[in-house]
Design a protein around this motif. Structure first.
Motif, PDB file in Angstrom:
ATOM      1  N   GLU A  29     -41.632  -4.711  14.582  1.00  0.00           N
ATOM      2  CA  GLU A  29     -40.588  -3.696  14.478  1.00  0.00           C
ATOM      3  C   GLU A  29     -41.019  -2.499  13.646  1.00  0.00           C
ATOM      4  N   LYS A  30     -41.655  -2.734  12.524  1.00  0.00           N
ATOM      5  CA  LYS A  30     -42.087  -1.614  11.687  1.00  0.00           C
ATOM      6  C   LYS A  30     -43.113  -0.752  12.407  1.00  0.00           C
ATOM      7  N   ARG A  31     -43.879  -1.363  13.290  1.00  0.00           N
ATOM      8  CA  ARG A  31     -44.897  -0.620  14.042  1.00  0.00           C
ATOM      9  C   ARG A  31     -44.372  -0.135  15.392  1.00  0.00           C
ATOM     10  N   LYS A  32     -43.135  -0.487  15.709  1.00  0.00           N
ATOM     11  CA  LYS A  32     -42.506  -0.126  16.988  1.00  0.00           C
ATOM     12  C   LYS A  32     -43.319  -0.625  18.182  1.00  0.00           C
ATOM     13  N   LYS A  33     -43.857  -1.844  18.055  1.00  0.00           N
ATOM     14  CA  LYS A  33     -44.649  -2.445  19.118  1.00  0.00           C
ATOM     15  C   LYS A  33     -43.763  -3.374  19.947  1.00  0.00           C
ATOM     16  N   PRO A  34     -43.780  -3.236  21.263  1.00  0.00           N
ATOM     17  CA  PRO A  34     -43.025  -4.182  22.099  1.00  0.00           C
ATOM     18  C   PRO A  34     -43.677  -5.571  22.060  1.00  0.00           C
ATOM     19  N   PHE A  35     -42.864  -6.593  22.157  1.00  0.00           N
ATOM     20  CA  PHE A  35     -43.381  -7.961  22.129  1.00  0.00           C
ATOM     21  C   PHE A  35     -42.432  -8.903  22.848  1.00  0.00           C
ATOM     22  N   SER A  36     -42.943 -10.074  23.159  1.00  0.00           N
ATOM     23  CA  SER A  36     -42.159 -11.144  23.772  1.00  0.00           C
ATOM     24  C   SER A  36     -42.268 -12.375  22.885  1.00  0.00           C
ATOM     25  N   LEU A  37     -41.226 -13.161  22.875  1.00  0.00           N
ATOM     26  CA  LEU A  37     -41.243 -14.437  22.161  1.00  0.00           C
ATOM     27  C   LEU A  37     -41.401 -15.561  23.174  1.00  0.00           C
ATOM     28  N   ILE A  38     -42.204 -16.547  22.831  1.00  0.00           N
ATOM     29  CA  ILE A  38     -42.369 -17.720  23.681  1.00  0.00           C
ATOM     30  C   ILE A  38     -42.044 -18.959  22.850  1.00  0.00           C
ATOM     31  N   SER A  39     -41.160 -19.772  23.371  1.00  0.00           N
ATOM     32  CA  SER A  39     -40.789 -21.022  22.724  1.00  0.00           C
ATOM     33  C   SER A  39     -41.392 -22.167  23.524  1.00  0.00           C
ATOM     34  N   ASN A  40     -42.431 -22.791  22.981  1.00  0.00           N
ATOM     35  CA  ASN A  40     -43.119 -23.899  23.638  1.00  0.00           C
ATOM     36  C   ASN A  40     -42.489 -25.194  23.145  1.00  0.00           C
ATOM     37  N   ARG A  41     -41.531 -25.707  23.864  1.00  0.00           N
ATOM     38  CA  ARG A  41     -40.702 -26.823  23.417  1.00  0.00           C
ATOM     39  C   ARG A  41     -41.362 -28.177  23.635  1.00  0.00           C
ATOM     40  N   ILE A  42     -42.456 -28.402  22.936  1.00  0.00           N
ATOM     41  CA  ILE A  42     -43.140 -29.693  23.024  1.00  0.00           C
ATOM     42  C   ILE A  42     -42.258 -30.776  22.399  1.00  0.00           C
ATOM     43  N   ASN A  43     -41.680 -30.478  21.254  1.00  0.00           N
ATOM     44  CA  ASN A  43     -40.767 -31.406  20.585  1.00  0.00           C
ATOM     45  C   ASN A  43     -39.334 -31.024  20.913  1.00  0.00           C
ATOM     46  N   LYS A  44     -38.444 -31.974  20.771  1.00  0.00           N
ATOM     47  CA  LYS A  44     -37.039 -31.727  21.088  1.00  0.00           C
ATOM     48  C   LYS A  44     -36.384 -30.910  19.973  1.00  0.00           C
ATOM     49  N   TYR A  45     -35.853 -29.758  20.350  1.00  0.00           N
ATOM     50  CA  TYR A  45     -35.025 -28.983  19.428  1.00  0.00           C
ATOM     51  C   TYR A  45     -34.179 -28.020  20.225  1.00  0.00           C
ATOM     52  N   SER A  46     -33.181 -27.499  19.589  1.00  0.00           N
ATOM     53  CA  SER A  46     -32.305 -26.522  20.216  1.00  0.00           C
ATOM     54  C   SER A  46     -32.091 -25.375  19.232  1.00  0.00           C
ATOM     55  N   ILE A  47     -31.645 -24.262  19.765  1.00  0.00           N
ATOM     56  CA  ILE A  47     -31.397 -23.057  18.980  1.00  0.00           C
ATOM     57  C   ILE A  47     -29.893 -22.846  18.867  1.00  0.00           C
ATOM     58  N   GLU A  48     -29.447 -22.410  17.715  1.00  0.00           N
ATOM     59  CA  GLU A  48     -28.029 -22.084  17.521  1.00  0.00           C
ATOM     60  C   GLU A  48     -27.697 -20.857  18.370  1.00  0.00           C
ATOM     61  N   VAL A  49     -26.969 -21.090  19.454  1.00  0.00           N
ATOM     62  CA  VAL A  49     -26.706 -20.005  20.402  1.00  0.00           C
ATOM     63  C   VAL A  49     -25.834 -18.895  19.811  1.00  0.00           C
ATOM     64  N   LEU A  50     -25.026 -19.216  18.831  1.00  0.00           N
ATOM     65  CA  LEU A  50     -24.185 -18.183  18.222  1.00  0.00           C
ATOM     66  C   LEU A  50     -24.990 -17.210  17.371  1.00  0.00           C
ATOM     67  N   ASP A  51     -26.256 -17.549  17.095  1.00  0.00           N
ATOM     68  CA  ASP A  51     -27.140 -16.643  16.357  1.00  0.00           C
ATOM     69  C   ASP A  51     -27.854 -15.642  17.265  1.00  0.00           C
ATOM     70  N   TYR A  52     -27.785 -15.809  18.576  1.00  0.00           N
ATOM     71  CA  TYR A  52     -28.489 -14.906  19.484  1.00  0.00           C
ATOM     72  C   TYR A  52     -28.185 -13.430  19.243  1.00  0.00           C
ATOM     73  N   PRO A  53     -26.933 -13.034  19.020  1.00  0.00           N
ATOM     74  CA  PRO A  53     -26.677 -11.611  18.743  1.00  0.00           C
ATOM     75  C   PRO A  53     -27.391 -11.120  17.480  1.00  0.00           C
ATOM     76  N   LYS A  54     -27.574 -11.989  16.509  1.00  0.00           N
ATOM     77  CA  LYS A  54     -28.281 -11.609  15.281  1.00  0.00           C
ATOM     78  C   LYS A  54     -29.752 -11.331  15.580  1.00  0.00           C
ATOM     79  N   TYR A  55     -30.367 -12.172  16.420  1.00  0.00           N
ATOM     80  CA  TYR A  55     -31.774 -11.954  16.784  1.00  0.00           C
ATOM     81  C   TYR A  55     -31.921 -10.628  17.523  1.00  0.00           C
ATOM     82  N   SER A  56     -31.025 -10.393  18.467  1.00  0.00           N
ATOM     83  CA  SER A  56     -31.089  -9.166  19.261  1.00  0.00           C
ATOM     84  C   SER A  56     -30.935  -7.928  18.394  1.00  0.00           C
TER      85      SER A  56
END
Length: 104
Positions: free
Chosen positions: A20-47
């Motif tokens: 963000e500080k460098r204004k570089k575009p990027f993608s996130l990859i979640s490699n779900r080898i182990n079982k976990y989930s993401i708090e969906v109500l936090d998605y707006p915060k990430y965005s």
């Protein structure tokens, strides 16, 4: 494991400082080898933290992952795609990020 924004704080700060500080575009990859989930109500915060995120890719290896991914997609405002392999996710997300660079 269930992951929320507080658990990812250190990682988010590193991503913010590098991309963000460098204004570089990027993608996130979640490699779900182990079982976990993401708090969906936090998605707006990430965005709201990352204007330069191009997409979110997820590789799931079980029916548990597939179920969580389908729920997460409903809450995400980011382009969220599923992949069968890490290589497939990396190749696609890298292309997306590079194309965004050339547009700007």
């Amino acid at each position: 494991m269930h992951v929320d924004i507080d658990a990812l704080q250190d990682c988010l700060e590193i991503l913010y400082d590098f991309y963000e500080k460098r204004k570089k575009p990027f993608s996130l990859i979640s490699n779900r080898i182990n079982k976990y989930s993401i708090e969906v109500l936090d998605y707006p915060k990430y965005s709201s933290l990352f204007d330069n995120i191009c997409m979110y890719g997820i590789i799931g290896y079980s029916s548990f992952s597939e179920m969580n991914i389908s729920i997460e997609k409903r809450f995400s405002k980011m382009k969220t795609l599923t992949f069968n392999t890490l290589n497939e996710a990396f190749t696609y997300s890298n292309t997306v990020a590079q194309n965004k660079v050339s547009i700007n």
